[in-house]
Design a protein around this motif. Structure first.
Motif, PDB file in Angstrom:
ATOM      1  N   ARG A   1       1.087  -1.200  -0.353  1.00 54.09           N
ATOM      2  CA  ARG A   1       0.385  -0.138  -0.288  1.00 54.09           C
ATOM      3  C   ARG A   1       0.902   1.443  -0.093  1.00 54.09           C
ATOM      4  O   ARG A   1       0.227   1.736  -1.070  1.00 54.09           O
ATOM      5  CB  ARG A   1      -0.545  -0.139   1.230  1.00 54.09           C
TER       6      ARG A   1
ATOM      7  N   ASP B   1      -3.735  -5.419  -2.136  1.00 50.23           N
ATOM      8  CA  ASP B   1      -5.343  -4.524  -1.513  1.00 50.23           C
ATOM      9  C   ASP B   1      -5.936  -4.114  -3.139  1.00 50.23           C
ATOM     10  O   ASP B   1      -7.378  -3.270  -3.195  1.00 50.23           O
ATOM     11  CB  ASP B   1      -5.032  -3.156  -1.498  1.00 50.23           C
TER      12      ASP B   1
ATOM     13  N   TYR C   1      -8.633  -0.761  -3.262  1.00 55.10           N
ATOM     14  CA  TYR C   1      -8.885  -0.400  -2.189  1.00 55.10           C
ATOM     15  C   TYR C   1      -8.601   0.989  -1.470  1.00 55.10           C
ATOM     16  O   TYR C   1      -7.546   1.509  -1.473  1.00 55.10           O
ATOM     17  CB  TYR C   1      -8.645  -1.358  -0.262  1.00 55.10           C
TER      18      TYR C   1
END
Length: 680
Positions: free
Chosen positions: A275, A619, A634
């Motif tokens: 991320r 993600d 996400y």
């Protein structure tokens, strides 16, 4: 030092430390309590489970993979909530505990900067130590986490205490204090056993010891550090690890499963979360600049602009000419050394800081995991300018501090989900039937709502068939699920989050549809005549503050329905799932960097009839509607990027993907992995 001089100095130290604690507590009170996703879905489950020795056998993935993390640092808040402490008092108590990190920073700064051996320099050294501690306190990640349910600031206390002790061991040039090194290793072992994310600091401790210890004490120092670390790790994490190993064959389950190969979890479980990970050499280089930008998701889940690390880089570069001309001046005066230039602990400190920064970047660059590093920026910045001309140095650090405070005041609340104080951390209204007898609950939602499990019948058990982890249809997990279903036959229920407006009006249709989608391949079906709900809120459920219910994130509802055995899904539905699973496999193979860990189980179906699979490390979610395949990432995007159709991916000429690095929303715009994109 005379007694008359020592007394004011001691009072000064105490005053500074109390001011640091007061400031931390006041900021926490101003921000409000944090009702984060993590609190709702796993922070309370660990302590709840650790006090029931049989829960490890009865439950499975009840709070997702995080259910098996060592819960020791979550226990204080769990106890405070269970005993009904006021929310402001519980948060303030945690904030006071977390402020001990600043105490450690002050001690480290005094050790590095407050050189008592230089005549007339002690008072100036204390002033620099205060400035360094204030600069550390201005770290936005620390202020956002202090007083919250996150355990990163609690673990930071142990790590920084270990750093402080290690640097004290190197106060003298001739030899290392092996006893202090042993204590340092023990403190770090405690931190590591309590939270494995502190592993990123392990190389830094050993590199710092290599730099700080003399040749004659190096072997003993390294041995003491290792021995202390192992002792601390076993003391705080040994019991928990032994239970995990006995139950699953992996003492760190589900982490590091590529090494332990537990059949209860995938072998690709330990990939680095991407991320916040820089995706190029250039991004690694300019990460301090990125961190100063007011964007969400650079190195932290919230906006947390931090100019301090960028200022440190500037200070280090600018220090080169200062040091050069200073050495020239010393040489021209015929002096052998400059006592202001360094203390014996300075080199080990820089070794620790540099190694920590490198390990933090390559391991994911998550601001929460790098909290100790971000706090150490305070003394590092002051140390970098300590030998500049006094006016230039103080002006530089002052400007940096003012700029950072300005950013803090102009940035949104640093809590993940800030909620005003309401008396208790949360209020609950549990359906009495959930309390009368134990049930076996099947979970199917990514949001486990496990913060409410301690409020249900203590004899109940929880098994996740879908959500953050989907139970495979064969193997040990399936056998465990079959035993769970047989054990609770007659008292089996499905549990998940629900819509408050719908369930309070008696409409459970959406909940039932989603539950049946999740249970259909288990040969189970929901009883539509046996549904009920329980509610939790940050406001008193029946009090006058219910006018606040319209605010985002203050109400949480779980619904439960009875479950009975039913028919298996149709051959048509089974074939469609197999077809989607095959297409997803080909997409994974086309761009492995996008999809980690790789999916080995079939996709799952939402209530909307969309089939999907989520890849936790990147993600990313792959989804199929009627026939089109889409990729979404996400929270930060991109969203709904078309990747072609099922027919194309199952044909002889699948779409060609560019497999470009997944974008950073604060850098890229209009990104597409296949030539076109949609945004939302």
């Amino acid at each position: 030092m005379s007694q008359s001089t020592a007394r004011p100095t001691t009072l000064f130290h105490v005053a500074i430390l109390l001011l640091a604690t007061t400031a931390t507590v006041l900021v926490s009170l101003m921000e409000g309590k944090d009702f984060s996703w993590d609190f709702v879905n796993y922070h309370l489950y660990g302590p709840f489970a650790v006090f029931d020795p049989l829960r490890l056998k009865h439950d499975f993935m009840a709070a997702g993979p995080q259910a098996y993390l060592n819960p020791v640092l979550h226990i204080p808040l769990y106890w405070m909530i269970q005993y009904g402490w006021p929310d402001w008092l519980a948060s303030s108590s945690l904030a006071a505990l977390h402020s001990l990190s600043i105490w450690c920073i002050y001690a480290i700064s005094s050790l590095l900067i407050g050189n008592a051996n230089v005549p007339g320099d002690r008072r100036a050294g204390l002033a620099w130590a205060v400035l360094a501690s204030t600069t550390a306190l201005a770290a936005p990640v620390f202020l956002g986490l202090a007083g919250s349910s996150f355990t990163d600031p609690s673990g930071a206390v142990l790590v920084l205490a270990s750093v402080m002790t290690l640097l004290k061991a190197f106060r003298h040039d001739d030899t290392a204090n092996v006893r202090l090194v042993l204590i340092s290793g023990f403190l770090f072992g405690l931190a590591l056993g309590a939270k494995l994310t502190h592993l990123i600091y392990a190389p830094a401790f050993f590199i710092s010891t290599l730099v700080g210890a003399s040749r004659r004490s190096l072997v003993r120092a390294l041995a003491a550090l290792s021995l202390g670390c192992v002792a601390g790790l076993i003391l705080i994490g040994g019991y928990h690890a032994a239970n995990l190993y006995r139950e699953f064959g992996n003492p760190f389950f589900p982490l590091f499963n590529q090494y332990f190969q537990s059949p209860f979890y995938g072998l690709d479980a330990a990939r680095t979360h991407t991320r916040f990970l820089p995706d190029s050499a250039f991004e690694y280089l300019i990460r301090p600049l990125r961190m100063a930008q007011p964007f969400t998701g650079v190195y932290y889940e919230r906006k947390a602009p931090d100019v301090r690390l960028l200022a440190l880089c500037v200070a280090i570069i600018a220090s080169v000419p200062f040091l050069f001309f200073r050495r020239q001046a010393i040489s021209s005066r015929g002096q052998k050394s400059d006592q202001n230039l360094a203390t014996p602990a300075v080199a080990p400190f820089w070794a620790f800081f540099g190694a920590s920064y490198g390990c933090w970047l390559v391991s994911g660059a998550n601001g929460r995991y790098g909290l100790c590093l971000l706090l150490l920026v305070g003394p590092a910045l002051v140390l970098a300018v300590r030998n500049w001309p006094k006016l230039v140095a103080t002006t530089f650090v002052g400007v940096v501090l003012v700029a950072q405070v300005f950013l803090l005041f102009t940035t949104d609340n640093l809590r993940w989900n800030p909620i005003p104080w309401s008396g208790r951390w949360f209020y609950k209204n549990i359906d009495t039937q959930e309390l009368e007898k134990p049930h076996g609950y099947l979970l199917f939602d990514s949001n486990s709502s496990s913060f409410l499990f301690p409020s249900l019948h203590p004899g109940s058990a929880y098994f996740a068939v879908q959500g953050q982890y989907s139970a495979p249809e064969i193997g040990p997990v399936r056998e465990r699920l079959d035993r769970f279903i047989s054990t609770w036959d007659g008292n089996l229920r499905v549990l998940g989050s629900a819509n408050l407006a719908q369930v309070t009006s008696g409409d459970f249709s959406s909940f039932i549809l989603g539950a049946n989608r999740a249970l259909q391949f288990q040969g189970l079906v929901v009883r539509t005549d046996d549904c009920r709900y329980s509610q939790a809120s940050v406001w008193p459920i029946d009090g006058p503050a219910r006018a606040q219910v319209g605010r985002t994130g203050v109400d949480f509802v779980i619904a439960t329905c009875g479950v009975v055995r039913g028919s298996k899904p149709s051959a048509e539905l089974t074939a469609r799932r197999a077809r989607i699973h095959q297409a997803f496999g080909r997409i994974q193979a086309a761009c492995p960097s996008w999809f980690s860990p790789a999916a080995t189980e079939p996709p799952v179906q939402r209530a909307s009839q969309t089939w999907f699979h989520h890849y936790a490390a990147t993600d990313v979610t792959l989804a199929v509607g009627k026939d089109a395949v889409f990729l979404s990432r996400y929270e930060f995007g991109p969203f709904d990027v078309p990747l072609g159709t099922l027919d194309q991916w199952l044909g002889s000429s699948p779409p060609a993907l560019r497999c470009a690095p997944l974008p950073r929303h604060y850098i890229d715009a209009g990104w597409s992995g296949s030539g076109s994109s949609r945004s939302r």
